[in-house]
Write an enzyme that holds these catalytic residues in place. Structure first.
Site, mmCIF file in Angstrom:
data_model
loop_
_atom_site.group_PDB
_atom_site.id
_atom_site.type_symbol
_atom_site.label_atom_id
_atom_site.label_comp_id
_atom_site.label_asym_id
_atom_site.label_seq_id
_atom_site.Cartn_x
_atom_site.Cartn_y
_atom_site.Cartn_z
ATOM 1 C CG HIS B 206 54.657 -3.434 -34.681
ATOM 2 N ND1 HIS B 206 53.349 -3.077 -34.468
ATOM 3 C CD2 HIS B 206 55.306 -2.294 -35.002
ATOM 4 C CE1 HIS B 206 53.214 -1.762 -34.671
ATOM 5 N NE2 HIS B 206 54.395 -1.267 -34.994
ATOM 6 C CG ASP B 269 56.273 -0.443 -38.410
ATOM 7 O OD1 ASP B 269 56.747 -1.605 -38.320
ATOM 8 O OD2 ASP B 269 55.056 -0.218 -38.331
ATOM 9 C CD GLU B 270 53.770 2.426 -35.697
ATOM 10 O OE1 GLU B 270 53.017 3.344 -36.030
ATOM 11 O OE2 GLU B 270 53.367 1.275 -35.454
ATOM 12 C CB VAL B 271 61.597 0.283 -32.756
ATOM 13 C CG1 VAL B 271 62.367 -0.419 -31.642
ATOM 14 C CG2 VAL B 271 61.519 -0.573 -34.005
#
Lengths: 643, 643
Positions: B206, B269-271
């Site tokens: 992100h 998050d969400e790597v």
């Protein structure tokens, strides 16, 4: 316009123009909902020739030319101020159709008729916090007004920080005053929008709040208190003591430093002379100096103050009362009394600004203000040179019955009609066309951040529920103006302005539209059924409205007074429905029925709860249409046409 | 309360308490319209024992006790924060009756169930200017939330000024960022209201916006651009280079200096690991250091960042994904995945905060969020010590489909239901009672300055007229949440959010009320006539609504998609009217009619134009009531009862 909008500055550029361009981009983004984008595809090219005055000045060139073709939009203006005006016009032209947002192809050349187009706002009687000032400056700029006349001191409050005389705001404002930083911020905010700020410190009367901290300025011994009542009061400065002028010299020195505008308003209205008459030393001074009347004393005071202002580089402006034979010619007269004062002033070589007829606190209709012209009546008879001394006009908002919560709704949209009168050619004067534009401008002005539609919502919120019926009631009435309200009940600055009269608008858009529909009922037979249906919807709502509100009136003490107004509204609705019934059924109206109902409507016109029932008007218009030849003929030829 | 209201501080006093008292006085003045008066007659005595933490802290004593008798109102609290909470309750209790404004006689002892009650707001995907933040902090304080989790950096924008690395905001924000002064102002604003500010800088994924100015931080060569699309993207920091940690050390040093709170959120998050897998040097590092998976690389990165934060005196908080066996125990886990993550974290000694079930951008109903409890499902099985590690919850507002114009309407009033879940005892859980309170709180929250009811007005304004019919349509639909919208059409950060779906609320109050009325139709025979009348009014409006909007749909491109929704609404209205007709006439409903209509309603339930037609629900409830035994029996006993 679908993928964003931006301004490209092609000619002269400076911080003020760039800031205005950024504001326009933001405004367009708000109007359309399209996110702000640097270097968007749809562009307004702004070609400005030169800066013009850095601080807006009287006689600035405010003209501009706007060309919108299929392929480009270009704004040209000789000065930054002209470009500001043109950008407001551009934003106002944005519309949507079935394809996208767009600005119609057009060419506009525009310039103002008068160089002084102002609003006077009284922040003494009710305190107006900074956000109120700023959002109203935005709205003023939108309708191209260029003078903000800030009535900063009166009996009920001294609203600016003085560092030299801190008891002025310290004891004279209840803590509600603008710091000097805030004043500078407002002046800069206004300047960026091409608006001059003219401060007013009313003197020698209207000065109770000054005397709380500095009783020695008065013509009678203190102590003094901040005035809580409305009216004209006795406290007045002592025009005979040098200490008073020394004080004023220092204070004006400090205050003129805050306001770059060359004009400085000293009020000068409504001076009561009781304190002067009761003061032997003042009388002795008057006798010795051959000031043989209170008017002469007042004139002496004005000459002294004018000299002080001149020393500080300012030209004085004052209300009608300051006009006197010996007064310096560079003093500007602002007339609350009428065109005659201005004509007299102009003949004496004074410039003048008209406010008579532009008192928004009187709660007249926009149309009444719209037909008032600075060059009419006595001023119409002036010669060319004298006419050139009539600089323009200023709307006035005195705030006895107006507070920060509802001031926007008292100023707008009516102020837009006055702004148009002062900007547009004199022959732009058709009332229907004005109202059509006013409705559109009223919607558009919301984008400036105005809260002119908020008070009704606040009343509903305060009453604890989302009350459609309260909305219906409030839109069917009009609030009374200052003259009727001061007779209505005991008011002072601590009485809450939280009732129906405070939320109702000065002029009901809805009623005006219904009135037009009723009056036009028989004009176009093809439209009649639709018109009748609209009237019936409204009359039915009114007729049934009281039922929905009965509980609210019982359980909200501040709304109880509105109960009979609501009953009357239902009665009006019933009369209207009955009239429509006669029309639809093709029945003959019984002999005398219309006259009888008109009598009832006359009684229902009498104001209650400090509002008048505007809803009477469309029903009256309907009855008139029915009793006129047109209505009768229509019915005879085409009975029951609506079925 | 009729002649003004003031707060008297009787115990411990400081600037923060005095400011809160002044705010309460102002709020009460707004709620009642009664002018602000120093030393008014009606007084709230505030007795505070001590300051408590100067900067709000986890486990602050927030309790208070409020006593209102016929003769006095007194608020007692051990700390200033407790007093703040009690003042909000006091303001909420103000009501009006036939006599005056008043606060009912009562006695309240109150304290929160959880110490961490927050809102996460994403200001990266759509920019939220300062006034949005401030007014939402006011509303958060009103419902006693105490953590503002500020999601400041994501792929679509880096929103804080860094003086050390100015290209972060300079190239990564389109100019939309908070200056450090503004950040300090927000932190002080929140502190004054008893709200902690926890900043989030999401990493190592992100982070596209960081890499625009500093591509050397990434795991693949640049150049990078600010991400305009929504989704999960590949750019990710290089966890193997010391320069990256050096950069983060400096940046975190700078940023931790701005935020006094001991917690600092690093997202996590969400790597996506594509850049890692494609980078030979990263893979070599991983192999050498026995980081045998991308998860291990991520965990390594988190340990390094956690050490940096510890050095700067901060405890780390991250999303579920940061949880890994070697992680320092003082790291707090915020769960977007569910109670299981929290339970796992607690068993590993980590504190946790629940966000799963509190995602306001999913546009669920308040009742759905209300029944989600941090201590339920997997966390319900924790032992006492582990349970104590569950700190509370945080609502989340991700802003792909939310902008500054409508964010208030997406947060409120539903956030108040979550706030109650986190504050009130667990057994306060009745849905009807919650909604009754929510309606009242929703009205009251308006006094905080929220603009949650504004979007519909903006849509009407943008459409150029005061459209009652557009209002009717918008109140009969509910906007879809992020999951349905991302499937609906192509969106990115430049697509305007100016359509019906953006103005419609997540949950229609009006529909909910009608649904309740319909469901209760046969419960109380005495109320039935009134209930039928209310349903008929609504159904008639819906039935006739399309006619009023046809022109608007044709001439406003952004509303065209709403035309079929409006047609469907009219059809729903017609079904409802027909059902009422059967009821009133006492006629037997034809065999199969109800089933047939229910089939039609099923089809009308399918969302169009990114809204769902909530109006289906009351009609469905009516049909259900009719086909249930109660309805049939009622009709048999008392045919035509409504006439």
């Amino acid at each position: 316009m679908s993928a964003g909008f931006s301004v490209r500055i092609a000619g002269y550029s400076d911080r003020r123009l760039q800031a205005a361009a950024a504001r326009l981009e933001t405004r367009v983004s708000r109007q359309t909902g399209i996110p702000l984008q640097r270097a968007a595809k749809d562009v307004l090219i702004v070609e400005c020739q030169e800066r013009g005055a850095e601080y807006p000045a009287l006689y600035d060139d405010e003209s501009y030319r706007l060309d919108v073709t299929e392929s480009f939009a270009r704004l040209r203006a000789p000065t930054v101020t002209g470009a500001l005006r043109g950008m407001e016009t551009f934003s106002q032209l944005i519309a949507a159709d079935a394809e996208s947002f767009y600005v119609p192809v057009l060419q506009i050349e525009d310039r103002p008729r008068f160089p002084w187009r102002g609003l006077m706002l009284d922040v003494s009687r009710h305190w107006m916090p900074l956000p109120v000032i700023e959002r109203n400056l935005d709205a003023m700029a939108a309708v191209k007004l260029n003078v903000f006349h800030w009535h900063l001191a009166d009996d009920q409050g001294f609203r600016v920080e003085s560092k030299l005389f801190p008891k002025l705001q310290g004891l004279g404002s209840d803590g509600n005053f603008y710091s000097q930083d805030e004043v500078r911020r407002v002046v800069a905010y206004a300047r960026d929008r091409g608006i001059r700020v003219v401060p007013e410190f009313d003197m020698p009367g209207h000065t109770s709040s000054w005397f709380v901290g500095y009783p020695e300025l008065a013509s009678a011994p203190g102590p003094y208190r901040i005035e809580r009542n409305w009216g004209i009061f006795e406290p007045v400065m002592d025009p005979t003591r040098e200490e008073v002028y020394k004080f004023l010299d220092s204070l004006l020195g400090e205050m003129t430093g805050l306001f770059p505008d060359p004009f400085f308003h000293i009020g000068g209205d409504e001076v009561l002379d009781k304190q002067w008459k009761n003061n032997a030393s003042i009388q002795a001074f008057a006798k010795k100096n051959r000031l043989d009347s209170s008017a002469a004393l007042h004139a002496y005071f004005n000459r002294r103050v004018q000299a002080l202002l001149a020393k500080h580089g300012k030209q004085m402006i004052g209300w009608d009362e300051v006009l006197a034979p010996e007064l310096s010619r560079d003093v500007v007269i602002q007339s609350w009394r009428g065109q005659k004062s201005l004509a007299d002033a102009a003949r004496g070589g004074h410039r003048g600004v008209l406010s008579f007829g532009y008192y928004l606190d009187h709660m007249q209709r926009a149309s009444e203000h719209y037909h008032v012209d600075p060059l009419s009546k006595e001023t119409a008879a002036l010669n060319t040179q004298e006419t050139a001394l009539i600089l323009g006009g200023e709307a006035c908002m005195w705030t006895e019955y107006v507070d920060a919560e509802n001031v926007d709704s008292r100023l707008w949209p009516r102020l837009a009609a006055i702004a148009e009168r002062l900007w547009s050619p004199r022959d732009t004067s058709d009332i229907r066309s004005m109202y059509a534009r006013l409705d559109a401008v009223s919607d558009w002005l919301e984008w400036t951040g105005l809260r002119d539609r908020a008070p009704l919502g606040i009343l509903e919120q305060r009453s604890g529920t989302d009350l459609r019926a309260l909305d219906v009631l409030a839109r069917s009435v009009e609030a009374l103006g200052i003259e009727q309200r001061q007779r209505a009940q005991y008011y002072n600055s601590l009485v809450p302005l939280n009732r129906l009269a405070d939320a109702a608008r000065p002029e009901s858009e809805m009623v005006r539209r219904l009135e037009e529909i009723a009056a036009a009922l028989f004009v176009d037979p093809a439209a009649r059924q639709q018109r009748e249906a609209e009237l019936r919807t409204a009359f039915t709502l009114w007729s049934q409205n009281t039922a929905a509100l009965r509980d609210v009136f019982k359980t909200r003490f501040y709304l109880a007074e509105a109960a009979p107004v609501s009953e009357n509204l239902s009665q009006i609705g019933n009369i209207g429905l009955r009239a429509l019934q006669y029309l639809e059924s093709g029945q003959n109206v019984p002999q005398g029925w219309i006259e009888e109902q008109e009598g009832v409507l006359d009684r229902l016109t009498i104001p209650r709860a400090e509002v008048s029932l505007a809803a009477v008007r469309p029903v009256r218009a309907l009855l008139e249409a029915m009793s006129s030849g047109a209505g009768r003929a229509e019915r005879a030829v085409n009975p029951g046409a609506s079925h």
